[in-house]
Design an enzyme around this catalytic site. Structure first.
Site, PDB file in Angstrom:
ATOM      1  N   ALA A 156     -37.201  -7.156 -53.109  1.00  0.00           N
ATOM      2  CA  ALA A 156     -36.336  -7.442 -51.962  1.00  0.00           C
ATOM      3  C   ALA A 156     -35.063  -6.621 -52.083  1.00  0.00           C
ATOM      4  O   ALA A 156     -34.685  -6.187 -53.174  1.00  0.00           O
ATOM      5  CB  ALA A 156     -35.984  -8.928 -51.924  1.00  0.00           C
ATOM      6  N   SER A 160     -39.408  -0.155 -56.487  1.00  0.00           N
ATOM      7  CA  SER A 160     -39.365   0.208 -57.899  1.00  0.00           C
ATOM      8  C   SER A 160     -39.586  -0.984 -58.826  1.00  0.00           C
ATOM      9  O   SER A 160     -40.013  -0.802 -59.972  1.00  0.00           O
ATOM     10  CB  SER A 160     -38.015   0.871 -58.204  1.00  0.00           C
ATOM     11  OG  SER A 160     -36.963   0.015 -57.809  1.00  0.00           O
ATOM     12  N   THR A 161     -39.321  -2.203 -58.386  1.00  0.00           N
ATOM     13  CA  THR A 161     -39.525  -3.371 -59.250  1.00  0.00           C
ATOM     14  C   THR A 161     -41.014  -3.715 -59.354  1.00  0.00           C
ATOM     15  O   THR A 161     -41.488  -4.159 -60.409  1.00  0.00           O
ATOM     16  CB  THR A 161     -38.723  -4.571 -58.714  1.00  0.00           C
ATOM     17  OG1 THR A 161     -37.421  -4.119 -58.337  1.00  0.00           O
ATOM     18  CG2 THR A 161     -38.572  -5.653 -59.765  1.00  0.00           C
ATOM     19  N   GLU A 217     -45.469  -5.264 -45.541  1.00  0.00           N
ATOM     20  CA  GLU A 217     -45.011  -6.258 -46.522  1.00  0.00           C
ATOM     21  C   GLU A 217     -45.051  -7.663 -45.936  1.00  0.00           C
ATOM     22  O   GLU A 217     -45.427  -8.623 -46.619  1.00  0.00           O
ATOM     23  CB  GLU A 217     -43.592  -5.922 -46.987  1.00  0.00           C
ATOM     24  CG  GLU A 217     -43.554  -4.685 -47.864  1.00  0.00           C
ATOM     25  CD  GLU A 217     -42.154  -4.166 -48.135  1.00  0.00           C
ATOM     26  OE1 GLU A 217     -42.038  -3.274 -48.978  1.00  0.00           O
ATOM     27  OE2 GLU A 217     -41.194  -4.635 -47.506  1.00  0.00           O
TER      28      GLU A 217
HETATM   29  C1  5RP Z   1     -39.473  -1.866 -49.388  1.00  0.00           C
HETATM   30  C2  5RP Z   1     -38.899  -3.133 -49.878  1.00  0.00           C
HETATM   31  C3  5RP Z   1     -38.636  -3.260 -51.340  1.00  0.00           C
HETATM   32  O1  5RP Z   1     -39.263  -4.417 -51.808  1.00  0.00           O
HETATM   33  C4  5RP Z   1     -37.159  -3.349 -51.542  1.00  0.00           C
HETATM   34  O2  5RP Z   1     -36.575  -2.185 -50.987  1.00  0.00           O
HETATM   35  C5  5RP Z   1     -36.799  -3.481 -53.023  1.00  0.00           C
HETATM   36  O3  5RP Z   1     -37.071  -2.306 -53.685  1.00  0.00           O
HETATM   37  P1  5RP Z   1     -36.690  -2.088 -55.226  1.00  0.00           P
HETATM   38  O4  5RP Z   1     -37.600  -2.961 -56.025  1.00  0.00           O
HETATM   39  O5  5RP Z   1     -36.936  -0.629 -55.437  1.00  0.00           O
HETATM   40  O6  5RP Z   1     -35.248  -2.446 -55.382  1.00  0.00           O
HETATM   41  O7  5RP Z   1     -38.617  -4.048 -49.141  1.00  0.00           O
HETATM   42  O8  5RP Z   1     -39.627  -1.854 -47.997  1.00  0.00           O
END
Ligand code: 5RP
Length: 284
Positions: free
Chosen positions: A107, A48-49, A127
């Site tokens: 992350a 989401s970020t 990733e």
């Molecule tokens: C997906 C990831 C994402 O980068 C991690 O879960 C962070 O997500 P968000 O930005 O939604 O907190 O590793 O596999």
């Protein structure tokens, strides 16, 4: 870092809005600092970020972005790239002797040495391929991800992508290594049965006691080799990836892009959006 006392006085909606604005602030600052107009190949992570990373990039305008190509880490980021009108390519299309100029990703938890837990979205293998293909890997996160040691805030465990036929054996090994109740990630409530990754594999989430840094062991009082259930990040990562049937692990550790030219798993910078609207930068 969890919600502070003053933040917990906020309504659920207000807390959610605060987290969103902190993600956006981190992403916009990271793009401003690390996306140079001369860059041609850019990695786009998942979560989401990263939505705000793509928003920030799109706002630079087509004079800049039309000269760039964007490489996703999964279906979500593929869709983000397309929806923003950016040029899409896949990491397998990048010649193996070439590098991405920069990759941005989120992350689940970041420790004070910039080791990461990733894989909450089950895209950890792609990733890691994209991050290690970049000269410069930059991480964006909200304040909840900042942590002294991995496993302090993120209690769900380290995501591990495994071949389905090996999943039960891997679970057994993880328990023997001291993991506290490792489980195959369920698709519930949306999907009956386990989550199946884009690679046709399963995810095991393996909780461990908070992971030590090398400096924690220097005193000689703690080993960090798994005796007594305590592991350093590096020792655990090496042990996990050596288990037969494990395809990839969600620990991003070792070197960063300032230390090695190719293959760095750790970011050179992490941008945390804070509750007060500011952005905290941690650099390697
Ligand atoms: C997906 C990831 C994402 O980068 C991690 O879960 C962070 O997500 P968000 O930005 O939604 O907190 O590793 O596999």
């Amino acid at each position: 870092m969890s919600m502070s006392t003053s933040q917990s006085a906020l309504s659920i909606e207000e807390q959610a809005a605060l987290v969103e604005s902190s993600k956006k602030a981190a992403a916009f600052q990271a793009v401003e600092d690390y996306l140079q107009p001369t860059f041609r190949h850019v990695g786009i992570g998942s979560g989401s970020t990263v939505v705000y990373v793509v928003e920030a990039i799109a706002q630079l305008g087509t004079d800049i972005t039309s000269k760039m190509t964007f490489y996703p880490t999964g279906e979500q980021s593929r869709q983000l790239i397309l929806a923003a009108g950016l040029r899409l390519a896949y990491i397998q299309d990048l010649p193996s002797n070439a590098s991405l100029d920069v990759a941005f990703d989120g992350a689940d938890e970041v420790d004070e040495d910039l080791n990461l837990i990733k894989g909450g979205g089950a895209c950890l293998t792609q990733e890691k391929i994209v991050a290690t293909s970049a000269k410069t890997f930059v991480c964006v996160a909200d304040f909840r991800k900042m942590s002294p040691r991995l496993g302090t805030n993120w209690k769900k465990g380290i995501p591990i992508e495994v071949l389905p036929m090996a999943a039960d054996r891997v679970l057994g090994e993880l328990k023997a290594m001291g993991s506290l109740d490792p489980r195959i990630r369920s698709g519930l409530p949306g999907k009956a049965g386990p989550i199946v990754t884009d690679n046709g594999m399963l995810i095991i989430d393996a909780p461990f006691a908070p992971l030590l840094l090398a400096k924690d062991t220097e005193s000689g009082t703690k080993g960090g080799n798994g005796d007594d259930g305590m592991w350093t990040v590096d020792a655990l990562a090496h042990r996990l990836i050596s288990i037969v049937g494990v395809a990839e692990i969600g620990l991003f550790h070792g070197k960063n892009g300032l230390q090695v030219e190719r293959g760095a798993q750790k970011p050179v910078a992490v941008y945390f959006g804070l509750e007060d609207g500011s952005v905290k930068l941690m650099k390697a």
